[in-house]
Design a protein around this motif. Structure first.
Motif, PDB file in Angstrom:
ATOM      1  N   ASN A  25       0.764  -1.175   0.040  1.00 55.48           N
ATOM      2  CA  ASN A  25       0.113  -0.124  -0.097  1.00 55.48           C
ATOM      3  C   ASN A  25       0.846   1.184   0.003  1.00 55.48           C
ATOM      4  OD1 ASN A  25      -1.571   2.152   1.172  1.00 55.48           O
ATOM      5  ND2 ASN A  25      -3.030   0.593   1.159  1.00 55.48           N
ATOM      6  N   HIS A  80       0.418   2.997   3.689  1.00 55.47           N
ATOM      7  CA  HIS A  80       0.348   2.389   4.812  1.00 55.47           C
ATOM      8  C   HIS A  80       1.482   1.374   4.990  1.00 55.47           C
ATOM      9  CE1 HIS A  80      -3.616   3.910   6.375  1.00 55.47           C
ATOM     10  NE2 HIS A  80      -3.712   4.058   4.973  1.00 55.47           N
ATOM     11  N   ALA A  81       2.249   1.727   5.805  1.00 57.31           N
ATOM     12  CA  ALA A  81       3.627   1.123   5.653  1.00 57.31           C
ATOM     13  C   ALA A  81       3.651  -0.526   5.729  1.00 57.31           C
ATOM     14  CB  ALA A  81       4.803   1.540   6.890  1.00 57.31           C
ATOM     15  N   ASP A  82       2.434  -1.317   6.568  1.00 59.34           N
ATOM     16  CA  ASP A  82       2.444  -2.484   6.875  1.00 59.34           C
ATOM     17  C   ASP A  82       1.257  -3.184   6.309  1.00 59.34           C
ATOM     18  OD1 ASP A  82       3.231  -1.348  10.084  1.00 59.34           O
ATOM     19  OD2 ASP A  82       4.795  -2.216   8.753  1.00 59.34           O
ATOM     20  N   VAL A  83       0.767  -2.492   5.285  1.00 60.89           N
ATOM     21  CA  VAL A  83      -0.337  -3.082   4.512  1.00 60.89           C
ATOM     22  C   VAL A  83      -0.006  -3.812   3.087  1.00 60.89           C
ATOM     23  CG1 VAL A  83      -2.519  -2.697   3.689  1.00 60.89           C
ATOM     24  CG2 VAL A  83      -2.172  -2.006   5.911  1.00 60.89           C
ATOM     25  N   ASP A 115      -6.299   9.157   6.146  1.00 63.08           N
ATOM     26  CA  ASP A 115      -6.513   7.438   6.696  1.00 63.08           C
ATOM     27  C   ASP A 115      -5.050   7.418   6.876  1.00 63.08           C
ATOM     28  OD1 ASP A 115      -8.750   7.263   7.268  1.00 63.08           O
ATOM     29  OD2 ASP A 115      -9.402   6.211   5.100  1.00 63.08           O
ATOM     30  N   GLN A 116      -4.346   7.456   7.818  1.00 63.34           N
ATOM     31  CA  GLN A 116      -3.069   7.078   8.101  1.00 63.34           C
ATOM     32  C   GLN A 116      -3.225   5.751   8.816  1.00 63.34           C
ATOM     33  OE1 GLN A 116      -0.251   8.471   7.299  1.00 63.34           O
ATOM     34  NE2 GLN A 116      -1.403  10.096   6.352  1.00 63.34           N
ATOM     35  N   GLN A 117      -1.983   5.042   9.175  1.00 66.40           N
ATOM     36  CA  GLN A 117      -1.949   3.813   9.851  1.00 66.40           C
ATOM     37  C   GLN A 117      -2.866   3.951  11.163  1.00 66.40           C
ATOM     38  OE1 GLN A 117       0.868   5.481   9.506  1.00 66.40           O
ATOM     39  NE2 GLN A 117       2.484   3.840   8.520  1.00 66.40           N
ATOM     40  N   PHE A 133      -8.545  -1.782   6.867  1.00 62.87           N
ATOM     41  CA  PHE A 133      -8.159  -3.006   6.007  1.00 62.87           C
ATOM     42  C   PHE A 133      -8.582  -4.387   6.746  1.00 62.87           C
ATOM     43  CE2 PHE A 133      -5.869  -0.607   3.127  1.00 62.87           C
ATOM     44  CZ  PHE A 133      -5.417   0.549   3.921  1.00 62.87           C
TER      45      PHE A 133
END
Lengths: 318, 506
Positions: A159, A162-165, B26-28, B44
């Motif tokens: 993504n 989003h760093a982890d998605v 929409d951040q983490q 997600f």
């Protein structure tokens, strides 16, 4: 527009995130069925009528199905090889010192590799052995292995916000959304009735994702309302091999297909297909849009040709 | 995984945990977007409630006997393709009763039955003798219990065998004897009858001949039957051998095929994938495919050693700092907040961009040809309408294009592009934020140069007014110590004064 003729059949093309004029092409001999592979590093010529400048090329024992530039090092790139290994090349080193790493963990062909654009330190590889693996440059073994798909994983894409998605597209006809902080996938989207060959995130709407499938359609999904797609883009005559959202425009995407064309779409308008390029004479399998130059598209195919052109121009123009 | 996991729990600190974010970002670990949830969760994650109807359909599917025999992964994959969520699938699997080990149970029952049926017969007769056998041993110590059990069983069996033998002797033998006696008696009677009747020799002979003929006929029939059966057996035997031959042939061909497959295992697998992708057009690689299926190796393949010559080779240091992405830039422009998404990247340093290549451009255009946007479309395959409007300036702040530099040198402090960002860095609200910043910097930046740059920029921007952060400000520390000590002295004096004052006042 410049054209480059590769000795082997083209599989993937990627623009460098550091240099506007640089791109990497991965190729495989004998259509990737059986044979060697090669990675080419090309520079755009100073005028459109000149040929490409080949900066480097690396030979591999088996076909190279995909290549990805590092987001942290301007001279590093990762190649996904059909023998299940990942090779890391450093352009700043002489060719005799390359590759600097060979990561062999997948038991089958590695179909795609993608570098994390937010954290810039890790990358994903997806393989025909139904798994996705997470790696960093400094470790010789994978950090995690994601094994949930029931068939080949054709693409795994981070993504952009989003760093982890990340999301994965598989031959088991599902699209999965994962979070590396979670033990398993967080969402399963039954996106198509047939195999899903590619997926890509929208760079401006972080919940929108596009999938390309053997059913000749590209579907755009909002994963918050994942039961029905936002848009179904029909227009290709055969399976759609790759889809890519524009890095500069929230509703623009391009796709390439086995019908030998590259199509451009605007999924928010009624008549979604806004461009079609029939410059290839074989399967068009590789596609990329430049992050640094707005509107620049590159494509490659089994006809052993690499084209780079601006959207709106003719790729075969002299 | 019964409930959608909340990624905010127990996670390492991420750079984007700002409480003062605008809601359109929409951040983490962002705010709620899903319709049915009220607590903040990641978008997600599937947050729909379970659909009972789907679960019941899945239970019916899983209970089907044919489905029972298939591997679990295919059952899950089928349900996923039908659009069930993970939770629904897990619930369905829970509801379907575990397939009982029915096969093994039946076998055990069958084994138990004949043994139990033989038991009562023997028990009746052998109770008495068996009763005496090992009762003493049964009542003995526990450790011997199993042994005495075995002994008891053996004794029981032996006695039962003896009992049946006795039974046979008693019941069957007398029957035999009576039967024999009967036969003998009958024969005697017959003989007496014959003597009494005094048949003529001829009649006797005729009778004997008839009997002989009948016996011969019987014998002939019997032998004929035997011949027939022998023939049948032979035929069956031949058929059997034929079948065996056929099977052997098939096995031979299969081993050949397997050997062939082993020879080119990869290629066959890949070729079958090509078929499965359902191209539908005659592909030009048919020649290659034909070669492979014949078992030949295309001649143009070379043996290449692509292993790394030095597996521990360190990658060379990056010459360029990573460039900000266009979607990050536009977001930063849209928001008035500090550059959150660039905190983990070198947001402050992104202004220094390097094209990396100096191009001898034509004197006419200062911009490379690939960057020019053609307003007029000369040839497009479909002749579609001009859609250049899409590429209207999306962000009013175009990416900065400083003069092209060959290599990246640590610059003077870059111009403060976002005064709000500088403000925020100068006066961080929670001290945690900056520590996170530093932590993430150290985690995500492989190069030390950028870390140092951050410190340098902090120092230069703050001009010494910043709080000391972990001793990184070597420049100002000496100054501050001196200043601090002087301040301390004065404050001490002041405190003494105030103390005295307070003392006086009370």
């Amino acid at each position: 527009m410049p054209v480059f003729k590769t000795p082997f059949n083209g599989y993937s093309v990627k623009f460098s995130p550091f240099y506007e004029s640089r791109l990497a092409v991965s190729t495989a001999q004998n259509f990737g069925i059986l044979g060697n592979g090669r990675v080419h590093i090309l520079d755009l010529p100073p005028t459109p009528s000149s040929p490409f400048v080949e900066l480097a090329s690396f030979d591999t024992a088996d076909g190279v199905y995909d290549v990805a530039w590092s987001e942290s090092h301007d001279s590093l790139l990762v190649a996904a090889v059909a023998d299940g290994s990942l090779k890391i090349y450093d352009l700043s080193l002489p060719p005799t010192s390359n590759p600097i790493r060979s990561l062999q963990e997948h038991s089958r062909e590695v179909q795609s590799v993608d570098y994390n654009p937010v954290r810039r330190d890790s990358f994903l590889s997806s393989s025909w052995d139904d798994s996705i693996k997470l790696w960093t440059l400094d470790r010789p073994t994978s950090i995690r292995s994601f094994q949930e798909h029931a068939y080949c994983v054709y693409a795994a894409v981070w993504n952009p916000r989003h760093a982890d998605v990340f999301a994965s597209a598989s031959g088991d006809c599902t699209l999965r959304v994962w979070d590396v902080r979670e033990p398993g996938s967080t969402m399963v989207v039954a996106a198509h009735e047939f195999e899903i060959l590619s997926c890509d995130w929208n760079k401006y709407d972080d919940c929108v994702i596009a999938t390309a499938s053997v059913d000749k359609s590209v579907r755009v999904w909002d994963i918050r309302t994942y039961r029905t797609p936002l848009a179904v883009l029909n227009g290709h005559g055969y399976a759609v091999r790759k889809v890519k959202f524009s890095p500069h425009n929230r509703s623009f995407l391009v796709s390439c297909s086995y019908d030998m064309t590259v199509c451009a779409w605007d999924y928010m308008v009624e008549d979604a297909r806004i461009g079609q390029y029939g410059h290839h004479t074989e399967f068009a399998v590789g596609l990329d849009m430049s992050v640094l130059v707005e509107g620049l598209i590159a494509s490659t195919g089994w006809d052993e040709l690499v084209y780079v052109w601006q959207y709106g121009t003719d790729p075969r123009a002299p | 995984m019964a409930t959608p996991p909340n990624p905010t729990d127990g996670n390492p600190p991420t750079p984007a945990t700002q409480p003062t974010q605008p809601t359109n970002q929409d951040q983490q670990d962002s705010k709620v977007e899903a319709p049915s949830q009220t607590s903040p969760t990641s978008v997600f994650v599937n947050s729909e409630p379970m659909r009972e109807e789907q679960v019941q359909n899945a239970v019916k599917f899983l209970s089907h006997p044919k489905v029972r025999g298939s591997p679990v992964i295919y059952r899950r994959s089928f349900l996923e393709k039908k659009g069930l969520t993970k939770e629904e699938i897990d619930e369905a699997f829970k509801r379907v009763p575990d397939p009982p080990p029915s096969a093994t149970n039946v076998n055990q029952d069958a084994e138990v039955k004949p043994s139990s049926s033989s038991q009562p017969q023997a028990v009746v007769q052998t109770l008495q003798p068996a009763a005496a056998a090992p009762p003493g041993t049964i009542s003995s110590m526990r450790s011997r219990f199993h042994w005495s059990h075995a002994v008891f069983a053996i004794g029981l069996l032996a006695v039962s065998g003896a009992g049946t033998a006795v039974l046979i002797k008693k019941s069957i033998v007398p029957r035999l004897k009576t039967w024999i006696r009967k036969v003998v008696l009958e024969e005697e009677d017959d003989i007496v009858k014959k003597i009494d009747s005094k048949p003529s020799l001829a009649e006797e002979a005729a009778a004997a001949a008839k009997a002989a003929a009948a016996a011969a006929a019987d014998v002939a029939k019997a032998s004929q039957e035997m011949l027939n059966s022998k023939n049948e057996e032979r035929r069956r035997f031949e058929e059997f051998t034929n079948l065996l031959d056929v099977q052997v042939r098939e096995m031979k061909s299969m081993t050949n095929a397997i050997r062939k497959l082993e020879g080119q295992s990869n290629t066959q697998g890949r070729a079958s994938f090509v078929d499965q992708e359902d191209h539908g057009i005659a592909i030009s690689n048919s020649k290659i495919m034909a070669m492979i299926q014949r078992g030949e190796r295309p001649p143009n393949i070379r043996d290449i050693n692509d292993q790394p010559p030095n597996p521990n080779q360190q990658p060379s240091n990056p010459r360029l700092a990573p460039r900000a992405k266009p979607w990050e830039l536009s977001q930063a422009h849209n928001s008035s907040q500090p550059l959150q998404s660039q905190v983990s990247s070198e947001g402050l340093t992104s202004k220094v961009q390097d094209n990396g290549v100096t191009y001898q451009l034509n004197g006419d255009s200062s911009v490379p040809w690939w960057q020019q946007k053609n307003v007029k479309i000369t040839e497009i395959e479909n002749g579609d309408e001009l859609k250049a409007g899409i590429y209207g300036q999306r962000f009013s702040e175009p990416p900065v294009q400083p003069p092209v530099q060959r290599s990246w040198v640590p610059p003077q402090p870059p111009p403060v592009a976002m005064p709000e960002a500088a403000e925020a860095i100068r006066r961080p609200k929670p001290a945690v934020q900056r520590e996170q910043l530093v932590d993430d910097q150290s985690v995500t930046n492989p190069s030390d140069v950028t870390d140092e740059l951050l410190r340098v920029t902090k120092i230069s921007e703050s001009g010494g007014a910043m709080e000391v952060n972990g001793g990184s400000l070597v420049l100002n520390s000496s100054v501050e110590i001196n200043g601090g000590s002087s301040v301390l002295n004065s404050s001490e004096i002041q405190e003494d004064h105030s103390y005295e004052q307070s003392v006086h006042s009370t």
